[in-house]
Enzyme design. Structure first.
Site, mmCIF file in Angstrom:
data_model
loop_
_atom_site.group_PDB
_atom_site.id
_atom_site.type_symbol
_atom_site.label_atom_id
_atom_site.label_comp_id
_atom_site.label_asym_id
_atom_site.label_seq_id
_atom_site.Cartn_x
_atom_site.Cartn_y
_atom_site.Cartn_z
ATOM 1 N N LYS A 182 47.673 15.604 61.437
ATOM 2 C CA LYS A 182 48.035 14.720 61.304
ATOM 3 C C LYS A 182 48.547 14.275 62.512
ATOM 4 C CE LYS A 182 52.161 11.813 59.874
ATOM 5 N NZ LYS A 182 53.036 12.626 58.327
ATOM 6 N N GLU B 253 47.744 25.091 66.139
ATOM 7 C CA GLU B 253 47.694 26.164 65.702
ATOM 8 C C GLU B 253 45.907 26.055 65.517
ATOM 9 O OE1 GLU B 253 50.257 25.850 65.165
ATOM 10 O OE2 GLU B 253 50.834 27.288 64.340
ATOM 11 N N GLY C 96 53.225 14.914 55.915
ATOM 12 C CA GLY C 96 51.792 16.513 55.991
ATOM 13 C C GLY C 96 51.858 16.629 54.566
ATOM 14 N N ARG C 97 53.566 17.289 54.041
ATOM 15 C CA ARG C 97 53.621 17.928 52.529
ATOM 16 C C ARG C 97 52.642 17.333 51.555
ATOM 17 N NH1 ARG C 97 57.671 17.698 55.217
ATOM 18 N NH2 ARG C 97 59.877 16.999 54.569
ATOM 19 N N GLU D 183 60.214 22.462 52.380
ATOM 20 C CA GLU D 183 60.402 21.606 53.508
ATOM 21 C C GLU D 183 61.001 20.863 53.561
ATOM 22 O OE1 GLU D 183 56.962 22.874 56.414
ATOM 23 O OE2 GLU D 183 56.562 20.101 55.790
ATOM 24 N N HIS E 210 53.531 41.454 35.285
ATOM 25 C CA HIS E 210 53.098 43.292 35.882
ATOM 26 C C HIS E 210 53.659 44.080 37.100
ATOM 27 C CE1 HIS E 210 50.938 44.175 32.067
ATOM 28 N NE2 HIS E 210 50.323 42.564 32.564
ATOM 29 N N LYS F 87 57.024 24.017 66.733
ATOM 30 C CA LYS F 87 55.872 24.625 67.796
ATOM 31 C C LYS F 87 56.618 24.254 69.038
ATOM 32 C CE LYS F 87 53.915 21.133 63.802
ATOM 33 N NZ LYS F 87 52.612 20.227 63.768
HETATM 34 C C1 G6Q Z 1 54.497 19.276 56.657
HETATM 35 C C2 G6Q Z 1 54.658 19.677 57.610
HETATM 36 C C3 G6Q Z 1 54.640 19.869 58.096
HETATM 37 C C4 G6Q Z 1 52.632 19.592 59.196
HETATM 38 C C5 G6Q Z 1 52.011 20.845 59.848
HETATM 39 C C6 G6Q Z 1 51.227 20.713 59.850
HETATM 40 O O1 G6Q Z 1 55.138 18.386 55.832
HETATM 41 O O2 G6Q Z 1 54.928 18.415 58.133
HETATM 42 O O3 G6Q Z 1 53.280 21.491 57.787
HETATM 43 O O4 G6Q Z 1 51.462 19.620 57.747
HETATM 44 O O5 G6Q Z 1 52.364 20.929 60.766
HETATM 45 O O6 G6Q Z 1 50.583 19.410 61.098
HETATM 46 P P1 G6Q Z 1 49.464 17.741 61.823
HETATM 47 O O7 G6Q Z 1 48.891 17.926 60.507
HETATM 48 O O8 G6Q Z 1 50.363 17.206 63.028
HETATM 49 O O9 G6Q Z 1 48.800 19.686 61.792
#
Ligand code: G6Q
Length: 549
Positions: free
Chosen positions: A213, A219, A274-275, A360, A391, A511
């Protein structure tokens, strides 16, 4: 209870909350055996159905009065107004001053949802068409790699919301996917993830989707640069990037800086969390795997549940009921977690996906007012597919000392019919919910001839609650409905707790924190007095021993 010392938030002062506190004392002394014995129709009465999902919530530790009080709490806490505000596009993510409009991602063309006076539905469909056009070209081989070969491998690089949804959806819909293509997902900054995901792949047949996003996440950008080096190491021509890299982002500037042509960027918007983004362009890998028609069907499933959530009366509203039940155990019966147990191997990543969605969103201790909450908020969500979990950890569910409400998810028809497998699988699901609810009394154990000294060990207390969600078969539509069910259940809980379910300051903290330590590990800076003695000693030890010391 985390009192936090602040002023009580209004929730605990509502008449319904107080009544539920008193009512919980009655329920603690009632067993599901009594509730079922006293009401032969309970199993069918406490059930609701919508968007292809049948929810049996009869095996919960509730009476009609519990439901009445929970529904009253929803009214008193203003759930309806919060729902209306979300669907209307109000900036309900107050700490980031953003609307929360994942529902617009699956709104049919022709609907109108306004953000700052502008209808966003046409933009959503224009990106969908762009995704479809691209996916069709890749899938039929018209989109060629740098050397003229078709794309056979797709690697999604993203993390958190830009990874968990795509991975879960790919696994869930694998039955519908192109079997002659390979789909892999890289999220971890651990070099092992990239190394293993690209092992055996030929760069000339590989497409990387950089999903981020913000397009600044450490990462993802590290993995993306490694991917570019890997690709150029094999293809030896900068211009290959245009054929082997596409981006999914809200940040065109950073995408261009990375070297991806913004013509190959699929856009989404800051009103998509994001989620909550697996049905936006973040689902590009899903669409490449299953094709545009199945992706559209998944969106239709999401939308069917959105409409149900928006319009059904609360007493028949699946997400509202599930949200209220989760809150009931969390706030009145002392449960700390919810187990999610899909009896379908394709849903193996569903609990991990839900973990982010729920934790989250509702892992917050500050109310919208800015005051600390004086009640428990988001429970821990966890789980594994059945029957495997049976199990391992089900022992604790049956005979442990903790109350763990469970969501069982099953299907009437298998996608891979194989002898008796599906009947055996489903028999296990039903048997577990029955055993959890009703247990086995000492007398029943004795009647089996068990020696007296073992009777207490072989007795099952029962009274362990569960929901059962049953659908016909795992289709793209059903996956959409199921995810939307949980999205709105999580919304319901957060709305009642009066927290911001749509920010994630805890993620932001992570971050920035590592950025300070990176130069200290790489040797440009020494760990100064800025750290505590533990962290400084760990940094010194790592520096002395890493890279062979
Ligand atoms: C989701 C969070 C988080 C995010 C990641 C990746 O709701 O904000 O999990 O999706 O940190 O972020 P980017 O898409 O900006 O790389």
């Amino acid at each position: 209870m985390s009192s936090g010392g602040g002023a009580a938030a209004p929730l605990t002062n509502t008449p319904a909350w107080r009544a539920l506190e008193a009512h919980a004392d009655t329920i603690r002394n009632l067993h599901l055996r009594q509730l079922f014995a006293g009401d032969p129709g309970r199993g069918e009465r406490l059930a609701a159905e919508a968007a292809g999902l049948y929810l049996d919530y009869s095996k919960n530790r509730i009476t009609d009065e519990t439901l009445t009080l929970l529904l009253r709490l929803a009214e008193e806490a203003g759930l309806r107004a919060r729902m209306d505000a979300m669907f209307r596009g109000d900036k309900i993510n107050v700490t980031e001053q953003r609307p929360v409009l994942h529902v617009a991602l699956r709104a049919p063309m022709g609907e109108s949802i306004l953000v700052d006076g502008q209808n966003v539905v046409p933009q959503v469909h224009s990106v969908l068409r762009k995704m479809e056009d691209f996916c069709l070209r890749v899938r039929d081989g018209a989109w060629k790699g740098h050397t003229g070969k078709p794309i056979l491998n797709v690697v999604n690089i993203g993390i958190g919301g830009s990874d968990l949804g795509p991975v879960m959806a790919y696994e869930a819909l694998r039955h519908y996917s192109r079997r002659d293509m390979t789909f892999r997902f890289v999220s971890n900054i651990d070099g092992t993830d990239f190394t293993e995901a690209t092992r055996g792949l030929r760069a000339e047949e590989t497409l990387f989707i950089i999903s981020s996003k913000t397009f600044t996440t450490l990462e993802t950008m590290t993995n993306a640069r490694t991917a570019r080096d890997w690709c150029l190491g094999a293809l030896r021509d900068e211009s290959a990037v245009a054929r082997h890299f596409v981006a999914v982002s809200t940040n065109a500037g950073e995408v261009a800086k990375f070297g991806i042509d913004t013509a190959n960027m699929f856009e989404f918007w800051d009103w998509v969390g994001g989620r909550y983004s697996m049905d936006s362009a973040i689902g590009l890998s899903t669409m490449l795997a299953v094709g545009p028609a199945h992706f559209r069907a998944m969106l239709a499933g999401f939308h069917a549940m959105d409409e149900h959530f928006r319009t059904a009366p609360f007493e028949r509203n699946l997400p509202v009921l599930m949200g209220l039940l989760a809150l009931w155990y969390n706030n009145f019966l002392g449960a700390q977690t919810v187990a999610v147990l899909p009896y379908d191997q394709y849903l193996k990543r569903f609990p991990a996906y839900l973990q982010q969605l729920a934790m989250e969103s509702n892992g917050k201790g500050t109310a919208l007012s800015g005051e600390p909450v004086n009640y428990q908020t988001g429970p821990v969500y966890w789980g594994e597919p059945g029957t495997n979990g049976q199990h391992s950890f089900y022992q604790l569910l049956h005979q442990g000392t903790k109350l763990i409400p469970c969501d069982f998810i099953g299907f009437c028809e298998p996608l891979n019919p194989l002898g008796r497998h599906h009947d055996l699988l489903t028999a296990n699901l039903f048997a577990q919910t029955e055993a959890l609810a009703f247990g086995k009394t000492a007398d029943e154990v004795r009647a089996e001839g068990v020696p007296e000294r073992l009777v207490p060990h072989r007795t099952f207390p029962g009274n362990r609650p569960s929901n059962t969600i049953l659908a016909q078969r795992l289709t793209p539509e059903i996956l959409g409905s199921l995810v939307a069910l949980y999205e709105h259940s999580v919304f319901t809980q957060g709305a009642l707790w009066a927290i911001d379910s749509f920010d994630q300051w805890g993620v932001q903290l992570g971050k920035v924190l590592a950025e300070r330590i990176i130069p200290q590990l790489e040797g440009q800076a020494s760990p100064g007095p800025s750290h505590d003695s533990s962290t400084s000693a760990l940094i010194r030890r790592y520096r002395a021993r890493s890279k062979g010391g």
